[in-house]
Design an enzyme around this catalytic site. Structure first.
Site, PDB file in Angstrom:
ATOM      1  N   GLY A   1      55.567  10.396   3.842  1.00 48.62           N
ATOM      2  CA  GLY A   1      56.822   9.682   3.571  1.00 48.62           C
ATOM      3  C   GLY A   1      58.007  10.625   3.507  1.00 48.62           C
ATOM      4  O   GLY A   1      57.872  11.845   3.566  1.00 48.62           O
TER       5      GLY A   1
ATOM      6  N   ARG B   1      62.197  14.352   1.528  1.00 47.51           N
ATOM      7  CA  ARG B   1      63.501  15.016   1.365  1.00 47.51           C
ATOM      8  C   ARG B   1      64.529  14.373   2.289  1.00 47.51           C
ATOM      9  O   ARG B   1      65.426  15.040   2.789  1.00 47.51           O
ATOM     10  CB  ARG B   1      63.380  16.498   1.663  1.00 47.51           C
TER      11      ARG B   1
ATOM     12  N   ASP C   1      61.168  19.867  -3.630  1.00 49.09           N
ATOM     13  CA  ASP C   1      62.443  19.696  -4.336  1.00 49.09           C
ATOM     14  C   ASP C   1      63.366  18.694  -3.646  1.00 49.09           C
ATOM     15  O   ASP C   1      64.465  18.423  -4.118  1.00 49.09           O
ATOM     16  CB  ASP C   1      63.152  21.056  -4.486  1.00 49.09           C
TER      17      ASP C   1
ATOM     18  N   ARG D   1      71.307  12.809  10.322  1.00 50.44           N
ATOM     19  CA  ARG D   1      70.559  12.730  11.571  1.00 50.44           C
ATOM     20  C   ARG D   1      70.671  11.343  12.177  1.00 50.44           C
ATOM     21  O   ARG D   1      70.561  10.339  11.483  1.00 50.44           O
ATOM     22  CB  ARG D   1      69.102  13.074  11.285  1.00 50.44           C
TER      23      ARG D   1
ATOM     24  N   ASP E   1      52.928  12.764  12.108  1.00 48.22           N
ATOM     25  CA  ASP E   1      54.135  12.256  11.427  1.00 48.22           C
ATOM     26  C   ASP E   1      55.406  12.790  12.074  1.00 48.22           C
ATOM     27  O   ASP E   1      56.505  12.361  11.703  1.00 48.22           O
ATOM     28  CB  ASP E   1      54.101  12.618   9.936  1.00 48.22           C
TER      29      ASP E   1
ATOM     30  N   ASP F   1      61.875  15.989  14.351  1.00 49.35           N
ATOM     31  CA  ASP F   1      61.300  16.970  13.409  1.00 49.35           C
ATOM     32  C   ASP F   1      60.817  18.234  14.112  1.00 49.35           C
ATOM     33  O   ASP F   1      59.752  18.767  13.785  1.00 49.35           O
ATOM     34  CB  ASP F   1      60.150  16.332  12.600  1.00 49.35           C
TER      35      ASP F   1
HETATM   36  P1  AMP Z   1      58.103  18.219   7.745  1.00 48.39           P
HETATM   37  O1  AMP Z   1      57.308  19.460   7.825  1.00 48.39           O
HETATM   38  O2  AMP Z   1      59.564  18.454   7.514  1.00 48.39           O
HETATM   39  O3  AMP Z   1      57.858  17.263   8.872  1.00 48.39           O
HETATM   40  O4  AMP Z   1      57.607  17.509   6.402  1.00 48.39           O
HETATM   41  C1  AMP Z   1      56.296  17.091   6.166  1.00 48.39           C
HETATM   42  C2  AMP Z   1      56.268  16.258   4.903  1.00 48.39           C
HETATM   43  O5  AMP Z   1      56.623  17.043   3.757  1.00 48.39           O
HETATM   44  C3  AMP Z   1      57.232  15.089   4.897  1.00 48.39           C
HETATM   45  O6  AMP Z   1      56.619  14.055   4.186  1.00 48.39           O
HETATM   46  C4  AMP Z   1      58.415  15.629   4.174  1.00 48.39           C
HETATM   47  O7  AMP Z   1      59.211  14.616   3.603  1.00 48.39           O
HETATM   48  C5  AMP Z   1      57.769  16.502   3.116  1.00 48.39           C
HETATM   49  N1  AMP Z   1      58.650  17.594   2.688  1.00 48.39           N
HETATM   50  C6  AMP Z   1      58.985  18.677   3.409  1.00 48.39           C
HETATM   51  N2  AMP Z   1      59.817  19.483   2.700  1.00 48.39           N
HETATM   52  C7  AMP Z   1      60.018  18.888   1.509  1.00 48.39           C
HETATM   53  C8  AMP Z   1      60.786  19.226   0.338  1.00 48.39           C
HETATM   54  N3  AMP Z   1      61.504  20.344   0.264  1.00 48.39           N
HETATM   55  N4  AMP Z   1      60.751  18.362  -0.687  1.00 48.39           N
HETATM   56  C9  AMP Z   1      60.029  17.242  -0.620  1.00 48.39           C
HETATM   57  N5  AMP Z   1      59.297  16.871   0.434  1.00 48.39           N
HETATM   58  C10 AMP Z   1      59.281  17.683   1.496  1.00 48.39           C
HETATM   59 MG    MG Z   2      58.285  15.576   9.528  1.00 51.34          MG
END
Ligand code: AMP
Ligand code: MG
Length: 479
Positions: free
Chosen positions: A86, A89, A121, A172, A248, A258
């Site tokens: 989900g 952030r 965070d 975005r 995802d 992403d």
């Molecule tokens: P991503 O690698 O950006 O595609 O993120 C993978 C998952 O980790 C997604 O569910 C993001 O919302 C969550 N996520 C990544 N960075 C953070 C963060 N700093 N705080 C909270 N959730 C994060």
């Molecule tokens: Mg992602």
């Protein structure tokens, strides 16, 4: 501010989202505003520079009428299934309708904690958000579907990663934020009607030609396969490595999304990996067709309950789609490679000619982009001598008698598909360093301008980095 936001996502069953508000920040300031994109969206770019819009882009103000949500999804991360990811952030502010009637999501990324943040965070560092801005523009102007960045603001706060970094928030723009992982989430919960509601939503939004069709869920899967085959082929044509092709991070609209630790390859080598978190090379340049097929297999596994009442038949149909993917991809890939070499008509030896070129490029360790540009007759670049033998074969293939058009026409067409300017690692790195460490934004603006005109050679942007730089170059996800 008279912009109207809608939020069609709220029509889905409640399990797909949670209502949230972005968390305000102390001292937001504009770092980048994408004026051409604003115009395309029908937004007046001078009014976007107002304090009201800055507050929206910072998450300090929810626009009137908007109903922000964080979206739920699952996903396979590096092959391992995580039932609930989900928007941890990110917050979907709402949808904008362009003057042409197209619908786009406006999402804030780096906007604070949500119910899906787990231990994170909810924030993002400024550098990676600017990186998405640069790469989104690069892809879009290469004719490759991609989410884009409307604005990046500095939050005025510090985020702690390996070291303290300035925080940033990205606004975005995407056709939607629905991912393969969103379907996995629906499937995981075993709620067939929610799964069907999601599929119908995606059909209405991205594949309207399928609305109401008897076999529409299967056709939806087929259509997503086609778009992904084409998308990944397009990445490969320009040497793009997404870097983190988790399920995802695959949008069902067919847009690149992403692409955090992404990079463009310099020297041609299918094993190229730049991402610091991809230790086994799962998402290496040459692995991308295999991985997208793997991801699409996860998609049809999720969708199979909608493929008919007889389970065996449904599974067999799903399998048929998966088995057909390599042919779909190969067709899209060869099509683009033929255009890169200016080939018209069909000649039995064409596929072999293409393969031989890549083998030669690999053996001679030459730059991928510049080799094609040199072959296109661009005098700024020269064809590596190691390819001389191959070049004789190709020359005879594009002879007017075999290619049905003059050499000059073939070369001109090649210069329209082979970029002279790509977002090379050393250029991106330098632009980000200047912006983040030295508050000098001019380099990033110049780079983005160059990337918006990729088929025109621009002297400062043509050279690959030294081999040493490339070997040690690492990209980071930005989490
Ligand atoms: P991503 O690698 O950006 O595609 O993120 C993978 C998952 O980790 C997604 O569910 C993001 O919302 C969550 N996520 C990544 N960075 C953070 C963060 N700093 N705080 C909270 N959730 C994060
Ligand atoms: Mg992602």
């Amino acid at each position: 501010m008279k912009t109207r936001f809608s939020n069609s996502y709220l029509s889905l069953p409640e399990q797909f989202y949670q209502r949230v508000s972005p968390t305000p920040v102390e001292a937001p300031a504009f770092v980048a505003l994408n004026e051409p994109l604003a115009e395309e969206l029908g937004l007046d770019s001078s009014s976007l520079r107002s304090p009201e819009w800055l507050a929206v882009f910072a998450g300090n103000r929810v626009p009137e009428g908007a109903q922000p949500v964080a979206l739920a999804y699952s996903g396979h991360q590096f092959g391992h299934f995580v039932p609930l990811l989900g928007d941890g952030r990110a917050v979907l502010i709402g949808e904008l309708t362009t003057p042409q009637g197209l619908l786009f999501d406006l999402q804030l990324k780096g906007s604070g904690r949500t119910p899906y943040s787990r231990r994170g965070d909810g924030r993002a560092a400024l550098g990676p958000m600017l990186r998405e801005y640069i790469i989104g523009e690069a892809l879009h102007h290469l004719g490759i579907p991609a989410t884009r960045t409307l604005a990046v603001v500095a939050s005025g706060e510090v985020v702690v990663r390996e070291r303290p970094l300035p925080g940033g928030i990205q606004s975005r723009i995407a056709q939607s934020h629905i991912r393969i992982g969103t379907f996995q989430y629906a499937s995981e919960r075993g709620d067939r009607s929610a799964l069907a509601a999601l599929a119908d939503y995606v059909i209405a939004r991205h594949y309207p030609e399928l609305v109401g069709g008897e076999d529409r869920y299967f056709e939806l899967a087929r259509s997503i396969f086609s778009r992904q085959a084409r998308l990944v082929a397009q990445w490969m044509h320009v040497g793009f490595i997404h870097g983190v092709m988790n399920t995802d991070n695959v949008a069902v609209s067919g847009e690149s999304i992403d692409f955090g630790p992404c990079a463009f390859m310099n020297r041609y080598d299918p094993d190229t990996v730049f991402s610091s978190i991809d230790r086994d090379g799962r998402y290496a340049f040459g692995m991308q067709p295999t991985i997208i097929q793997w991801n699409l297999t996860r998609l049809v596994e999720a969708l199979v309950p909608l493929f008919g009442t007889d389970e065996n038949t449904a599974v067999a149909r799903a399998q048929e789609l998966v088995d057909g993917f390599p042919a779909l991809f190969t067709e899209a890939w060869y099509g683009g490679m033929r255009a890169k070499l200016g080939l018209c008509g069909d000649d039995d030896g064409d596929n072999e000619l293409i393969k031989q070129l890549l083998e030669g490029m690999y053996a001679a360790r030459v730059d991928y982009t510049n080799t094609f540009r040199a072959l296109s007759g661009d005098a700024h670049f020269s064809v590596p001598a190691a390819l001389n033998d191959w070049r004789v074969l190709w020359d005879s293939r594009i002879d007017p008698t075999r290619n049905g058009r003059s050499r000059e026409e073939s070369l001109r067409a090649m210069r329209c598909v082979n970029p002279a300017v790509i977002a090379r690692n050393h250029l991106v790195e330098n632009a980000l360093k200047e912006a983040v460490d030295n508050q000098n934004l001019s380099i990033i603006h110049q780079l983005v301008n160059a990337l918006r005109d990729p088929y025109t050679p621009q002297s400062d942007y043509g050279s690959p980095p030294s081999d040493d730089h490339d070997q040690g170059y690492r990209t980071f996800c930005g989490t």
